[in-house]
Structures are given as structure tokens and as C-alpha cells.
Design an enzyme around this catalytic site. Structure first.
Site, PDB file in Angstrom:
ATOM      1  CG  HIS A   7      -0.587  -0.593   2.801  1.00 52.06           C
ATOM      2  ND1 HIS A   7      -0.301  -1.299   2.663  1.00 52.06           N
ATOM      3  CD2 HIS A   7       0.565   0.743   3.097  1.00 52.06           C
ATOM      4  CE1 HIS A   7       0.472  -1.218   4.462  1.00 52.06           C
ATOM      5  NE2 HIS A   7       0.512   0.482   4.352  1.00 52.06           N
ATOM      6  CG  HIS A  79       4.007   4.367   5.083  1.00 57.69           C
ATOM      7  ND1 HIS A  79       3.261   4.870   6.382  1.00 57.69           N
ATOM      8  CD2 HIS A  79       3.319   3.542   5.368  1.00 57.69           C
ATOM      9  CE1 HIS A  79       2.067   4.033   6.984  1.00 57.69           C
ATOM     10  NE2 HIS A  79       2.128   2.955   5.830  1.00 57.69           N
ATOM     11  CD  GLU A 130       3.391  -0.913   7.146  1.00 51.92           C
ATOM     12  OE1 GLU A 130       2.710   0.717   6.425  1.00 51.92           O
ATOM     13  OE2 GLU A 130       2.904  -1.399   7.844  1.00 51.92           O
TER      14      GLU A 130
HETATM   15 CO    CO Z   1       0.718   0.975   6.017  1.00 50.94          CO
END
Ligand code: CO
Length: 134
Positions: A7, A79, A130
Site C-alpha cells: 500500500h 509512507h 514500511e
Molecule cells: Co502502512
């Protein structure tokens, strides 16, 4: 080492408004808000055919995205999340390469009930990364 883009996350000042905007104006499939107290955020996922967008709103005192929203009051890209097969192997490799892992370096359980880690943005071209164990 990197797998799929899981994502892209956008920090928002008003999660309900952002969720409604994606649902009604952009016609996207959105999930219900999910509180993640251990991460200091409430999240919603926008489901796209090839990936997801995560909308983040601060939750509680000392949220890790509070300072970001203070600098970016209308919100902004926060992020990117890449999948890895084995998060501990990935972490150990990155540490050997000199990358900084945020927090205590131990994976936390993320929004998808899978272990996640964050890497220092100054080590990756100004982008907070991440990693999620797929
Ligand atoms: Co995230």
C-alpha cells in the site's frame, strides 16, 4: 528482497471526510475505520485492483503522525509499504547494510495482522518505508 507494493499511505486530518471522499467522489471500495492504538493511528484502506491506499489519522497522545500533520496540515503522502517474505531476515540484512530500523527494531503487528517494521526515511531518499511480512 522486495515483493509487491502492499500500500501507499496518506496521512489525513479528518479520516471520516477522506474516507467519504474516496467512496463517493472517487467511487472506490473503502474499509471501515480500524483503530491501531499500538501504532497511534486509525486507518482505512482503499481497495484498488492492483494495490491499496491506506488513510491514516492520529489516535491518542504522541501519535507518530501528529508531527507530520502539523507540518502538512492538509495531509500528505506518508509512507510506502513493500511486502517481504521474511521480515526478520529482511531486517537483519538491512541493518548489516547500515539502514536504521525505527523503534526497538522488533516487528509490530500491523493493520493486516502481519508483522511490520519501518525504516528511517533519511536512509531511503526521504521516504518512510514500511515492510510487511506477506
Ligand atoms: Co502502512
Amino acid at each position: 528482497m522486495l515483493g509487491r507494493l502492499n500500500h501507499v499511505a496518506i496521512a489525513v486530518p479528518d479520516l471520516a471526510a477522506a474516507r467519504a471522499q474516496y467512496q463517493t467522489i472517487l467511487g472506490a471500495e473503502v474499509t471501515e475505520p480500524q483503530a491501531l492504538p499500538e501504532h497511534g493511528v486509525t486507518v482505512v484502506f482503499i481497495k484498488l485492483p492492483n494495490t491499496k491506499i491506506e488513510l491514516l489519522e492520529p489516535l491518542g497522545e504522541g501519535s507518530p503522525i501528529a508531527a507530520f500533520l502539523a507540518k502538512n496540515p492538509s495531509g500528505g503522502m506518508h509512507h510506502v509499504c513493500y511486502e517481504v517474505d521474511d521480515i526478520l531476515t529482511a531486517r537483519d540484512h538491512l541493518k548489516r547494510e547500515g539502514a536504521r530500523v525505527l523503534g526497538d527494531g522488533e516487528p509490530k503487528i500491523g493493520a493486516h495482522d502481519k508483522p511490520v517494521l519501518f525504516l528511517h526515511p533519511k536512509d531511503f531518499n526521504g521516504t518512510l518505508i514500511e515492510l510487511e511480512q506477506a
